[in-house]
Design an enzyme around this catalytic site. Structure first.
Site, short mmCIF file in Angstrom:
data_model
loop_
_atom_site.label_atom_id
_atom_site.label_comp_id
_atom_site.label_asym_id
_atom_site.label_seq_id
_atom_site.Cartn_x
_atom_site.Cartn_y
_atom_site.Cartn_z
N ASP A 1 -4.50 3.71 -6.19
CA ASP A 1 -4.77 2.45 -6.80
C ASP A 1 -4.14 1.04 -5.79
O ASP A 1 -5.77 0.60 -6.23
CB ASP A 1 -3.36 2.40 -8.28
N GLY B 1 -1.17 5.52 -2.09
CA GLY B 1 -2.15 6.19 -3.37
C GLY B 1 -4.06 4.92 -3.54
O GLY B 1 -4.20 4.35 -2.68
N LEU C 1 5.95 0.38 2.31
CA LEU C 1 7.48 1.12 2.71
C LEU C 1 7.83 2.42 2.99
O LEU C 1 7.49 2.95 2.20
CB LEU C 1 7.81 0.15 1.08
N GLY D 1 -1.46 -2.61 -6.88
CA GLY D 1 -1.98 -1.18 -7.13
C GLY D 1 -1.63 -1.03 -9.23
O GLY D 1 -2.37 -0.48 -9.73
N CYS E 1 10.94 10.97 -7.06
CA CYS E 1 10.73 11.06 -5.65
C CYS E 1 11.97 10.67 -4.41
O CYS E 1 12.33 11.77 -2.88
CB CYS E 1 10.08 9.99 -5.11
N MET F 1 1.12 -1.43 0.06
CA MET F 1 0.16 0.11 -0.11
C MET F 1 1.09 1.04 -0.36
O MET F 1 1.74 1.21 0.88
CB MET F 1 -0.88 -0.11 1.39
N SER F 2 0.89 2.17 -1.11
CA SER F 2 1.68 2.95 -1.22
C SER F 2 1.44 4.23 -1.40
O SER F 2 1.90 5.47 -0.48
CB SER F 2 2.26 3.07 -2.82
N CYS G 1 13.51 0.16 -8.81
CA CYS G 1 12.85 -0.08 -7.11
C CYS G 1 11.08 -0.99 -7.77
O CYS G 1 11.37 -1.89 -6.22
CB CYS G 1 11.89 1.08 -7.34
#
Length: 372
Positions: free
Chosen positions: A12, A10, A32, A125, A199, A7-8, A101
């Site tokens: 999606d 975001g 992460l 996602g 990022c 789960m970022s 990544c």
């Protein structure tokens, strides 16, 4: 299945985790942490993997009703993504940190830890599909919505990794539908803008960021004949195809603009020339993988399409694997020359909608000879 949802923060990944629960899987959410210094990552709508992203992911996990954890992958991210980014620029190549990544963090380190902890698969996602053929082999395919398709950045996945991947958004017709679903579920990220850019470069100044880490030593700018036509403040700051910021002291004979064609870090020189010299008749790389079953005889030339950027159009090509002194090399020859492609970029090979494999480009061949 027992699955780990990456789960970022975001929209999606939040919807993907929710769909995994509704599909009957036992789901645990994980975010992460990729930096021990939050100020070194972008924030706000331009961010990725920041503290506020972690909080957004936790709120979504709470609504879904799944356990949620934050895992510290900052050291691995520094070694495999940030340090690699610097090393590639030092070597005169143009790396894709998002590709690295996905390869090294999300589908290597994360997946390895998930399996060690007893999970069967990782859910993300990404807009892509995993299809099982008649013999039970897993294949990576483009998403239903080509405009949002993300199979390119997943081209680094191997057959073993595909056996443990779930992409619940692969058949979704559009991103708008995902946002609408997120809103219906009450996710605060329903209208959150997509993340973009690098990022770990907070202000977006890639040239300045590299200068601080690689150094900036003045060098010469050459034309294709080897004549000195200008000076630069550091070769690592340039990218193939760059036009602006060259500050050339000698105008071209025909008056047309010139572009960066080659970066030579060993002697700190940059080679420039006309736009047509950016056209490439061939790209190749020894660092290649197959996303599922390899071709039965990859040494025999086969028809395919090649894509060299996440949002570029796939181009018809012929590919094969040749033995070289450096080892087996995936050689790709587009039927129409590729333009402005650099070593260090990733070439992903498709057959129809299927991602067949990929290579990091080590070598290119210009379609226009230097003496033309």
């Amino acid at each position: 299945m027992k699955v780990l949802a990456a789960m970022s923060g975001g929209v999606d990944s939040a919807v993907a985790a929710a769909r995994a629960v509704e599909a009957g899987h036992e789901v645990v959410g994980v975010h992460l942490a990729l930096s021990r210094m939050p100020g070194t990552l972008r924030t706000g709508s331009r961010g990725c993997c920041t503290i506020e992203d972690s909080m957004d992911a936790q709120r979504a996990a709470n609504i879904i009703g799944i356990p949620y954890y934050v895992w510290d992958f900052s050291e691995r991210f520094k070694l495999d993504v940030v340090d690699n980014f610097i090393e590639e620029y030092q070597a005169g190549r143009t790396p894709n940190p998002c590709m690295r990544c996905n390869e090294k963090i999300k589908f290597a380190a994360l997946l390895e830890k998930a399996i060690d902890l007893g999970f069967d698969a990782v859910v993300t996602g990404h807009y892509a599909k995993v299809v099982t053929d008649a013999e039970g082999n897993r294949e990576l395919h483009r998403a239903a919505a080509w405009a949002k398709d993300q199979s390119y950045v997943l081209g680094v996945l191997t057959a073993d990794q595909l056996d443990h991947c779930l992409f619940p958004l692969g058949d979704t017709p559009s991103k708008a539908e995902v946002r609408a679903e997120a809103a219906e579920r009450g996710f605060s990220v329903a209208s959150k803008p997509d993340s973009h850019d690098i990022c770990f470069i907070p202000d977006g100044d890639t040239r300045g960021w590299l200068a601080d880490r690689v150094g900036a030593e003045q060098g010469t700018i050459l034309d294709r004949s080897g004549a000195v036509i200008g000076k630069h403040e550091g070769a690592a700051a340039f990218t193939i195809g760059q036009r602006k910021g060259l500050n050339l002291g000698v105008p071209s004979v025909d008056g047309r603009p010139r572009f960066v064609l080659e970066i030579r870090p060993k002697d700190n020189t940059v080679v420039v020339g006309p736009r047509e010299a950016l056209d490439l008749a061939e790209v190749a790389g020894t660092r290649f993988t197959w996303a599922g079953l390899a071709p039965e005889n990859p040494a025999v030339p086969f028809d395919c399409h090649v894509q060299v950027r996440a949002h570029s159009d796939p181009m018809p090509a012929i590919a094969q694997v040749l033995d070289t002194e450096a080892g087996p090399e995936l050689v790709i020859r587009p039927t129409t020359p590729l333009n402005g492609v650099s070593t260090g970029q990733t070439a992903v090979v498709y057959v129809g909608t299927r991602v067949l494999g990929q290579c990091t480009i080590d070598r290119t061949v210009s379609a226009v000879p230097a003496d033309a």
